[in-house]
Design a protein around this motif. Structure first.
Motif, PDB file in Angstrom:
ATOM      1  N   ARG A  80       0.830  -1.212   0.000  1.00  0.00           N
ATOM      2  CA  ARG A  80       0.000   0.000   0.000  1.00  0.00           C
ATOM      3  C   ARG A  80       0.861   1.258   0.000  1.00  0.00           C
ATOM      4  N   GLY A  81       2.098   1.133   0.525  1.00  0.00           N
ATOM      5  CA  GLY A  81       3.012   2.266   0.516  1.00  0.00           C
ATOM      6  C   GLY A  81       3.427   2.672  -0.880  1.00  0.00           C
ATOM      7  N   VAL A  82       3.572   1.680  -1.774  1.00  0.00           N
ATOM      8  CA  VAL A  82       3.899   1.971  -3.175  1.00  0.00           C
ATOM      9  C   VAL A  82       2.811   2.868  -3.774  1.00  0.00           C
ATOM     10  N   VAL A  83       1.562   2.492  -3.546  1.00  0.00           N
ATOM     11  CA  VAL A  83       0.444   3.285  -4.065  1.00  0.00           C
ATOM     12  C   VAL A  83       0.371   4.632  -3.356  1.00  0.00           C
ATOM     13  N   ASN A  84       0.657   4.646  -2.070  1.00  0.00           N
ATOM     14  CA  ASN A  84       0.637   5.887  -1.297  1.00  0.00           C
ATOM     15  C   ASN A  84       1.622   6.905  -1.872  1.00  0.00           C
ATOM     16  N   ILE A  85       2.850   6.461  -2.135  1.00  0.00           N
ATOM     17  CA  ILE A  85       3.853   7.361  -2.710  1.00  0.00           C
ATOM     18  C   ILE A  85       3.422   7.824  -4.092  1.00  0.00           C
ATOM     19  N   ALA A 142       1.061  16.049  -5.839  1.00  0.00           N
ATOM     20  CA  ALA A 142       2.031  17.148  -5.829  1.00  0.00           C
ATOM     21  C   ALA A 142       2.235  17.727  -7.228  1.00  0.00           C
ATOM     22  N   ASP A 143       2.105  16.874  -8.257  1.00  0.00           N
ATOM     23  CA  ASP A 143       2.274  17.323  -9.637  1.00  0.00           C
ATOM     24  C   ASP A 143       0.986  17.857 -10.251  1.00  0.00           C
ATOM     25  N   GLY A 144      -0.126  17.732  -9.522  1.00  0.00           N
ATOM     26  CA  GLY A 144      -1.399  18.246 -10.015  1.00  0.00           C
ATOM     27  C   GLY A 144      -1.998  17.436 -11.149  1.00  0.00           C
ATOM     28  N   ILE A 145      -1.741  16.109 -11.144  1.00  0.00           N
ATOM     29  CA  ILE A 145      -2.314  15.251 -12.189  1.00  0.00           C
ATOM     30  C   ILE A 145      -3.137  14.143 -11.528  1.00  0.00           C
ATOM     31  N   ALA A 146      -4.063  13.579 -12.286  1.00  0.00           N
ATOM     32  CA  ALA A 146      -4.908  12.500 -11.774  1.00  0.00           C
ATOM     33  C   ALA A 146      -4.155  11.180 -11.861  1.00  0.00           C
ATOM     34  N   PRO A 147      -4.141  10.379 -10.789  1.00  0.00           N
ATOM     35  CA  PRO A 147      -3.483   9.074 -10.856  1.00  0.00           C
ATOM     36  C   PRO A 147      -4.242   8.122 -11.770  1.00  0.00           C
ATOM     37  N   THR A 148      -3.513   7.304 -12.508  1.00  0.00           N
ATOM     38  CA  THR A 148      -4.132   6.330 -13.414  1.00  0.00           C
ATOM     39  C   THR A 148      -3.887   4.896 -12.978  1.00  0.00           C
ATOM     40  N   LEU A 149      -3.030   4.695 -11.987  1.00  0.00           N
ATOM     41  CA  LEU A 149      -2.686   3.356 -11.518  1.00  0.00           C
ATOM     42  C   LEU A 149      -3.214   3.163 -10.099  1.00  0.00           C
ATOM     43  N   THR A 150      -3.698   1.972  -9.811  1.00  0.00           N
ATOM     44  CA  THR A 150      -4.297   1.726  -8.494  1.00  0.00           C
ATOM     45  C   THR A 150      -3.680   0.553  -7.747  1.00  0.00           C
ATOM     46  N   LEU A 151      -2.987  -0.335  -8.443  1.00  0.00           N
ATOM     47  CA  LEU A 151      -2.428  -1.523  -7.813  1.00  0.00           C
ATOM     48  C   LEU A 151      -0.914  -1.403  -7.657  1.00  0.00           C
ATOM     49  N   PRO A 152      -0.357  -1.891  -6.544  1.00  0.00           N
ATOM     50  CA  PRO A 152       1.099  -1.838  -6.368  1.00  0.00           C
ATOM     51  C   PRO A 152       1.854  -2.484  -7.525  1.00  0.00           C
ATOM     52  N   ALA A 153       1.356  -3.634  -8.008  1.00  0.00           N
ATOM     53  CA  ALA A 153       2.052  -4.330  -9.098  1.00  0.00           C
ATOM     54  C   ALA A 153       2.079  -3.496 -10.363  1.00  0.00           C
ATOM     55  N   ASP A 154       1.009  -2.729 -10.616  1.00  0.00           N
ATOM     56  CA  ASP A 154       0.982  -1.875 -11.801  1.00  0.00           C
ATOM     57  C   ASP A 154       1.988  -0.728 -11.672  1.00  0.00           C
ATOM     58  N   VAL A 155       2.061  -0.141 -10.476  1.00  0.00           N
ATOM     59  CA  VAL A 155       3.007   0.956 -10.260  1.00  0.00           C
ATOM     60  C   VAL A 155       4.439   0.465 -10.448  1.00  0.00           C
ATOM     61  N   THR A 156       4.770  -0.683  -9.848  1.00  0.00           N
ATOM     62  CA  THR A 156       6.142  -1.181  -9.983  1.00  0.00           C
ATOM     63  C   THR A 156       6.451  -1.582 -11.423  1.00  0.00           C
ATOM     64  N   ALA A 157       5.470  -2.189 -12.110  1.00  0.00           N
ATOM     65  CA  ALA A 157       5.706  -2.601 -13.499  1.00  0.00           C
ATOM     66  C   ALA A 157       5.972  -1.397 -14.389  1.00  0.00           C
ATOM     67  N   HIS A 158       5.138  -0.349 -14.281  1.00  0.00           N
ATOM     68  CA  HIS A 158       5.333   0.855 -15.097  1.00  0.00           C
ATOM     69  C   HIS A 158       6.586   1.616 -14.674  1.00  0.00           C
ATOM     70  N   GLY A 159       6.924   1.513 -13.388  1.00  0.00           N
ATOM     71  CA  GLY A 159       8.154   2.160 -12.942  1.00  0.00           C
ATOM     72  C   GLY A 159       9.392   1.480 -13.477  1.00  0.00           C
ATOM     73  N   ILE A 185       8.341  -7.717  -2.394  1.00  0.00           N
ATOM     74  CA  ILE A 185       8.555  -6.440  -3.076  1.00  0.00           C
ATOM     75  C   ILE A 185      10.039  -6.228  -3.370  1.00  0.00           C
ATOM     76  N   SER A 186      10.884  -6.536  -2.401  1.00  0.00           N
ATOM     77  CA  SER A 186      12.328  -6.345  -2.603  1.00  0.00           C
ATOM     78  C   SER A 186      12.822  -7.131  -3.815  1.00  0.00           C
ATOM     79  N   GLN A 187      12.370  -8.377  -3.935  1.00  0.00           N
ATOM     80  CA  GLN A 187      12.808  -9.187  -5.069  1.00  0.00           C
ATOM     81  C   GLN A 187      12.311  -8.619  -6.396  1.00  0.00           C
ATOM     82  N   LYS A 188      11.105  -8.058  -6.410  1.00  0.00           N
ATOM     83  CA  LYS A 188      10.521  -7.556  -7.656  1.00  0.00           C
ATOM     84  C   LYS A 188      11.185  -6.269  -8.141  1.00  0.00           C
ATOM     85  N   ILE A 189      11.764  -5.499  -7.219  1.00  0.00           N
ATOM     86  CA  ILE A 189      12.307  -4.192  -7.618  1.00  0.00           C
ATOM     87  C   ILE A 189      13.829  -4.156  -7.518  1.00  0.00           C
ATOM     88  N   ILE A 190      14.486  -5.306  -7.647  1.00  0.00           N
ATOM     89  CA  ILE A 190      15.948  -5.337  -7.574  1.00  0.00           C
ATOM     90  C   ILE A 190      16.601  -4.340  -8.532  1.00  0.00           C
TER      91      ILE A 190
END
Length: 342
Positions: free
Chosen positions: A203-208, A215-232, A274-279
């Motif tokens: 949930r912290g991934v989504v929180n950040i 802070a950037d004044g844009i609407a978020p388009t991602l809702t799942l931690p896995a989606d955020v990490t994949a696009h990141g 999470i650590s393994q996924k974002i090595i």
């Protein structure tokens, strides 16, 4: 009945369980020399109680009938009813003895089990972050961002490893950089504070990510931690890319704090899915830079190695090691062991 004895031997076969907020993993150790019998990973949401999961997934499937159980749970152990921090299961050892046929039940913290695992983790199951050398035979720290944030210490003294469980994932964190001061006002809080777990977890991934978007004044388009990490990781979403950069930074800061608390010259180990996924993100410069940025002790921090634990069942491996040789580890069973009373 709760048993405060310090006797260490538990009777085989032993059921071993790693109970997290989202998943539970089980195996049975027939004896001290056997390889564990593995079972399918359980999603905690699919069973109303841990007893139902053990009965369905283990007891009804295996010819081995465990006489005792060692369970590592994600939450503090403070009585006969043990609530998990991030799921609805309640561990009731006395009920397990009565209803599941165990003679003996020992409950430890889930990151105590992770600490047991890193006491003798083979090189093949650790991915080095940064250029520091091999770990000393000295105290270590384990952190694991997952459903929550687990933290444990591992002290080494008198040729014995002593796991130190705790709730370090709930320490306060605060802003340091100019970008932090833009983002932190938008982070979700618990009763007014930002804990490490609120930014270093699924949930912290989504929180950040959502705070960056705000802070950037844009609407978020991602809702799942896995989606955020994949696009990141693939660079397809700028806010997700920054999320991983900040996640690595914040994890480095907290990991460095814990290393200082335990004087972890033996290294800091990042466990959890999470650590393994974002090595790839953790191997960037942000993690080690934040880890070492601890003036006046930056030179000391530069000598402490950091790793990602890549063992697929690290907690179970740690518990199995303890079950085989309990005298090799300094684990007190006081208040955490229940035995059948004839």
């Amino acid at each position: 009945m709760l048993d405060d004895t310090r006797s260490e031997d538990l009777p085989f076969p032993i059921l071993i369980g790693d109970i997290g907020g989202t998943n539970a993993r089980f195996s049975i150790l027939a004896d001290a020399n056997a390889d564990p019998e593995q079972f399918p990973i359980v999603q905690t949401a699919n069973f109303p109680t841990i007893d139902d999961a053990i009965r369905t997934i283990v007891l009804e499937k295996s010819p081995l009938k465990p006489r005792s159980a060692i369970l590592a749970v994600a939450g503090p152990i403070d009585g006969d009813e043990i609530d998990l921090t991030n799921c609805n299961w309640v561990v009731r050892p006395r009920n397990m003895i009565q209803n599941l046929g165990f003679e003996d039940v020992l409950v430890v913290n889930d990151f105590e089990a992770q600490a047991l695992a890193v006491a003798a983790l083979p090189e093949q199951y650790r991915e080095k972050l940064g250029a520091s050398g091999e770990p000393h035979l000295a105290s270590r720290v384990v952190l694991g961002p997952g459903t929550g944030l687990g933290v444990a210490g591992l002290l080494h003294a008198r040729d014995t490893w002593f796991p130190v469980p705790g709730e370090g994932g709930h320490v306060d964190v605060g802003p340091r950089s100019e970008r932090d001061f833009q983002i932190f006002p938008h982070l979700r809080r618990i009763e007014g504070r930002v804990s490490a777990e609120e930014i270093l977890s699924g949930r912290g991934v989504v929180n950040i990510y959502q705070a960056i978007c705000a802070a950037d004044g844009i609407a978020p388009t991602l809702t799942l931690p896995a989606d955020v990490t994949a696009h990141g990781l693939d660079g397809s979403n700028p806010q997700a890319v920054e999320t991983l950069s900040l996640l690595a930074t914040y994890l480095g800061r907290v990991a460095g704090d814990m290393a200082l608390i335990f004087m972890a010259r033996g290294g800091v180990y990042l466990a959890g899915g999470i650590s393994q996924k974002i090595i790839p993100a953790l191997k960037g410069p942000q993690f080690r830079a934040a880890f070492e940025d601890k003036a006046p002790h930056s030179e000391l921090m530069a000598t402490i190695p950091t790793y990602v634990v890549t063992h697929p069942q690290a907690a179970l491996a740690g518990l199995a090691s303890f079950a085989r040789m309990p005298a090799a580890y300094g684990i007190s069973m006081d208040g955490r062991r229940w035995r059948h009373q004839a």
